[in-house]
Motif scaffolding. Structure first.
Motif, PDB file in Angstrom:
ATOM      1  N   SER A 160       1.053  -1.512  -0.277  1.00 17.74           N
ATOM      2  CA  SER A 160       0.152   0.321   0.060  1.00 17.74           C
ATOM      3  C   SER A 160       1.142   0.960  -0.138  1.00 17.74           C
ATOM      4  CB  SER A 160      -1.060  -0.403   0.918  1.00 17.74           C
ATOM      5  OG  SER A 160      -0.102   0.027   2.879  1.00 17.74           O
ATOM      6  N   PRO A 164      -2.956   3.404  -4.403  1.00 18.55           N
ATOM      7  CA  PRO A 164      -3.886   3.699  -2.652  1.00 18.55           C
ATOM      8  C   PRO A 164      -4.962   2.588  -2.391  1.00 18.55           C
ATOM      9  CG  PRO A 164      -3.781   4.653  -4.640  1.00 18.55           C
ATOM     10  CD  PRO A 164      -2.892   4.296  -4.461  1.00 18.55           C
ATOM     11  N   GLU A 166      -8.038   1.601  -2.375  1.00 23.34           N
ATOM     12  CA  GLU A 166      -9.114   2.182  -1.999  1.00 23.34           C
ATOM     13  C   GLU A 166     -10.051   2.103  -3.270  1.00 23.34           C
ATOM     14  OE1 GLU A 166      -8.094   4.131   2.023  1.00 23.34           O
ATOM     15  OE2 GLU A 166      -7.158   4.525  -0.366  1.00 23.34           O
ATOM     16  N   GLU A 170     -13.221  -0.567  -3.152  1.00 22.54           N
ATOM     17  CA  GLU A 170     -14.821  -0.271  -3.479  1.00 22.54           C
ATOM     18  C   GLU A 170     -15.180  -1.113  -4.620  1.00 22.54           C
ATOM     19  OE1 GLU A 170     -14.212   3.475  -5.401  1.00 22.54           O
ATOM     20  OE2 GLU A 170     -14.207   4.688  -3.845  1.00 22.54           O
TER      21      GLU A 170
END
Length: 333
Positions: A160, A164, A166, A170
């Motif tokens: 990481s 990122p 995210e 998602e």
């Protein structure tokens, strides 16, 4: 035809002539009631390392098991020399009933199933966020295999510090997956506590393609170290460093880590799509009105009406259909 009783005499013995003389054979097999219990730690060219009490015993499969094989994670009955001393060999005479079986095929057209591990509780799907780039189709396939085997999936995202987490998370938000995000700093400082907590009291199989840091992660969790590799800067591919599955205890003996060889593909030819729906308890009741042999992705599928009535989120149905489609779609598509 004579039937054998509890006390067969010499007339009950079958005789098979051969060049070396007559060898009496009987259909009665020993029950091995005094066999010791053990767990298969690794398999290497027909030799299995079995943990018996606190000793690692090298054993081979007994002929009486026939074609039945033992794999890492199997609970087995062992007889013979159980000292664990060098050059000794025991025999596995029974493979106990399995609580779970994680399988894969070489590709989606190969009918031959390969058992990856037996009796695991959890599947840790390890993928890097960069170097090499994430492969969502690979993750999807591992999820399908986990759901089919009845294993709880755990998504472990490494590196990481390079990208990122995210955007990838998602993609799987509707599945409500348990996940852990790690960085290079976590390994340097030994900060992998958040992963270890999720492994306590469980047998967890680790899967992932080469170069994602799977073996590095395993080494941070267990006492015995495995060889690590590197990622080719040109191709982005890692070198296979784990060539055989191996079960290792956590450092505090609170659970088991089963490291599996890095894979470039995870074939799903053996998967029955009807079993994947069991991992979606909010959608499963809606299938009662589905037509027979419904693929859950066709005009008459009852799940559309189930979701439209507010019983489940549309994103959940989209995720189910995406996972089911992985069996019909190649990983690179």
């Amino acid at each position: 035809m004579r039937r054998y009783g509890k006390n067969p005499d010499e007339d009950d013995v079958r005789v098979r002539p051969n060049r070396k003389g007559n060898r009496p054979r009987t259909s009665i097999r020993p029950k091995h009631e005094d066999a010791a219990e053990g767990m298969v730690l690794t398999v290497d060219r027909g030799r299995l390392t079995v943990l018996v009490d606190d000793r690692e015993v090298v054993a081979m499969k007994a002929r009486e098991l026939g074609r039945k094989s033992a794999v890492v994670g199997d609970r087995v009955a062992v007889v013979g020399d159980l000292s664990g001393a060098k050059d000794t060999l025991a025999r596995i005479v029974r493979v106990e009933e399995r609580s779970s079986v994680l399988r894969r095929t070489a590709d989606d057209t190969d009918p031959y199933e390969r058992v990856v591990v037996a009796n695991a509780d959890q599947l840790a799907i390890v993928t890097a966020l960069a170097d090499p780039e994430p492969r969502p189709r690979m993750i999807d396939r591992c999820l399908v295999a986990a759901y089919d085997a009845g294993l709880d999936p755990l998504l472990v995202l490494t590196k990481s510090d390079l990208a990122p987490a995210e955007p990838l998370l998602e993609t799987y938000g509707a599945l409500d997956l348990d996940y852990v995000v790690t960085s290079k700093e976590d390994f340097l400082t030994g900060g992998v506590e958040q992963i270890r907590q999720r492994l306590e009291g469980r047998a967890t199989a680790f899967v992932g393609h080469s170069g994602v840091g799977k073996t590095t992660l395993v080494n941070a969790l267990v006492e015995r170290q495995r060889t690590t590799g590197h990622v080719n800067a040109v191709t982005g591919r890692g070198r296979h460093t784990t060539t055989s599955a191996l079960a290792l205890p956590l450092r505090d003996d609170s659970g088991w880590v089963i490291d599996t060889p890095g894979v470039r593909s995870f074939g799903l030819a053996h998967i029955d799509p009807s079993r994947v729906i069991h991992a979606f308890p909010d959608l499963e009741p809606g299938t009662e009105e589905c037509p027979r042999a419904c693929s859950h992705d066709e005009p008459d599928c009852a799940l559309d009406a189930w979701v439209a009535a507010g019983h489940a989120e549309p994103a959940r149905l989209d995720s189910l259909r995406r996972l089911l489609a992985t069996r019909e779609r190649r990983e690179g598509d």
